[in-house]
Design a protein around this motif. Structure first.
Motif, PDB file in Angstrom:
ATOM      1  N   TYR A  97       0.856  -1.179   0.000  1.00 29.16           N
ATOM      2  CA  TYR A  97       0.000   0.000   0.000  1.00 29.16           C
ATOM      3  C   TYR A  97       0.888   1.223   0.000  1.00 29.16           C
ATOM      4  O   TYR A  97       2.057   1.147   0.348  1.00 29.16           O
ATOM      5  CB  TYR A  97      -0.880   0.018   1.255  1.00 29.16           C
ATOM      6  N   ARG A  98       0.304   2.368  -0.356  1.00 23.85           N
ATOM      7  CA  ARG A  98       1.053   3.615  -0.288  1.00 23.85           C
ATOM      8  C   ARG A  98       0.521   4.420   0.897  1.00 23.85           C
ATOM      9  O   ARG A  98      -0.670   4.679   0.998  1.00 23.85           O
ATOM     10  CB  ARG A  98       0.912   4.394  -1.603  1.00 23.85           C
ATOM     11  N   CYS A  99       1.423   4.762   1.753  1.00 23.58           N
ATOM     12  CA  CYS A  99       1.062   5.532   2.954  1.00 23.58           C
ATOM     13  C   CYS A  99       0.618   6.935   2.538  1.00 23.58           C
ATOM     14  O   CYS A  99       1.337   7.612   1.798  1.00 23.58           O
ATOM     15  CB  CYS A  99       2.273   5.596   3.885  1.00 23.58           C
ATOM     16  N   PRO A 100      -0.569   7.383   2.982  1.00 28.75           N
ATOM     17  CA  PRO A 100      -1.064   8.702   2.563  1.00 28.75           C
ATOM     18  C   PRO A 100      -0.300   9.859   3.203  1.00 28.75           C
ATOM     19  O   PRO A 100      -0.441  10.997   2.771  1.00 28.75           O
ATOM     20  CB  PRO A 100      -2.519   8.691   3.027  1.00 28.75           C
ATOM     21  N   PHE A 101       0.512   9.582   4.211  1.00 24.54           N
ATOM     22  CA  PHE A 101       1.202  10.669   4.913  1.00 24.54           C
ATOM     23  C   PHE A 101       2.599  10.916   4.364  1.00 24.54           C
ATOM     24  O   PHE A 101       2.986  12.048   4.138  1.00 24.54           O
ATOM     25  CB  PHE A 101       1.256  10.380   6.408  1.00 24.54           C
ATOM     26  N   CYS A 102       3.368   9.858   4.147  1.00 21.71           N
ATOM     27  CA  CYS A 102       4.736  10.051   3.664  1.00 21.71           C
ATOM     28  C   CYS A 102       4.876   9.663   2.202  1.00 21.71           C
ATOM     29  O   CYS A 102       5.909   9.928   1.585  1.00 21.71           O
ATOM     30  CB  CYS A 102       5.724   9.263   4.525  1.00 21.71           C
ATOM     31  N   GLY A 103       3.853   9.035   1.630  1.00 19.00           N
ATOM     32  CA  GLY A 103       3.928   8.639   0.230  1.00 19.00           C
ATOM     33  C   GLY A 103       4.769   7.397  -0.011  1.00 19.00           C
ATOM     34  O   GLY A 103       4.940   6.977  -1.158  1.00 19.00           O
ATOM     35  N   GLY A 104       5.275   6.819   1.056  1.00 21.24           N
ATOM     36  CA  GLY A 104       6.111   5.629   0.922  1.00 21.24           C
ATOM     37  C   GLY A 104       5.278   4.363   0.855  1.00 21.24           C
ATOM     38  O   GLY A 104       4.092   4.365   1.195  1.00 21.24           O
ATOM     39  N   LEU A 105       5.898   3.300   0.415  1.00 22.74           N
ATOM     40  CA  LEU A 105       5.199   2.025   0.344  1.00 22.74           C
ATOM     41  C   LEU A 105       5.226   1.325   1.691  1.00 22.74           C
ATOM     42  O   LEU A 105       6.153   1.515   2.478  1.00 22.74           O
ATOM     43  CB  LEU A 105       5.871   1.119  -0.691  1.00 22.74           C
TER      44      LEU A 105
END
Ligand SMILES: [Zn+2]
Length: 82
Positions: A20-28
């Motif tokens: 998934y892509r984290c909505p806060f840092c944009g990382g996976l």
């Protein structure tokens, strides 16, 4: 979409080989790692998977409110209106 007033936040991990892509840092983030699922105002259709540390940082920064935070911030008269 308007910013949600509060989020439901729960711990999650699964055995699915998803990322998934984290909505806060944009990382996976990997589904199999310990992480959080957040849902805007309890709307599970729009739930997002996020890093636990990112959710904690947003919460500390006052940008993410849990339902309990939000409820405590409401004026009492809202609940005792005649
Ligand atoms: Zn993150």
């Amino acid at each position: 979409m308007e910013a949600p007033r509060w989020w439901t936040v729960r711990r999650a991990h699964s055995n699915r080989p998803a990322t998934y892509r984290c909505p806060f840092c944009g990382g996976l983030l990997h589904a199999m790692s310990e992480h959080m699922v957040i849902a805007p105002e309890g709307d599970v259709e729009h739930r997002r998977h996020a890093h636990s540390e990112c959710v904690a940082a947003e919460h500390r920064a006052g940008r993410l409110h849990t339902y309990d935070d939000w409820r405590k911030a409401q004026p009492r008269k809202r609940w005792f209106r005649r």
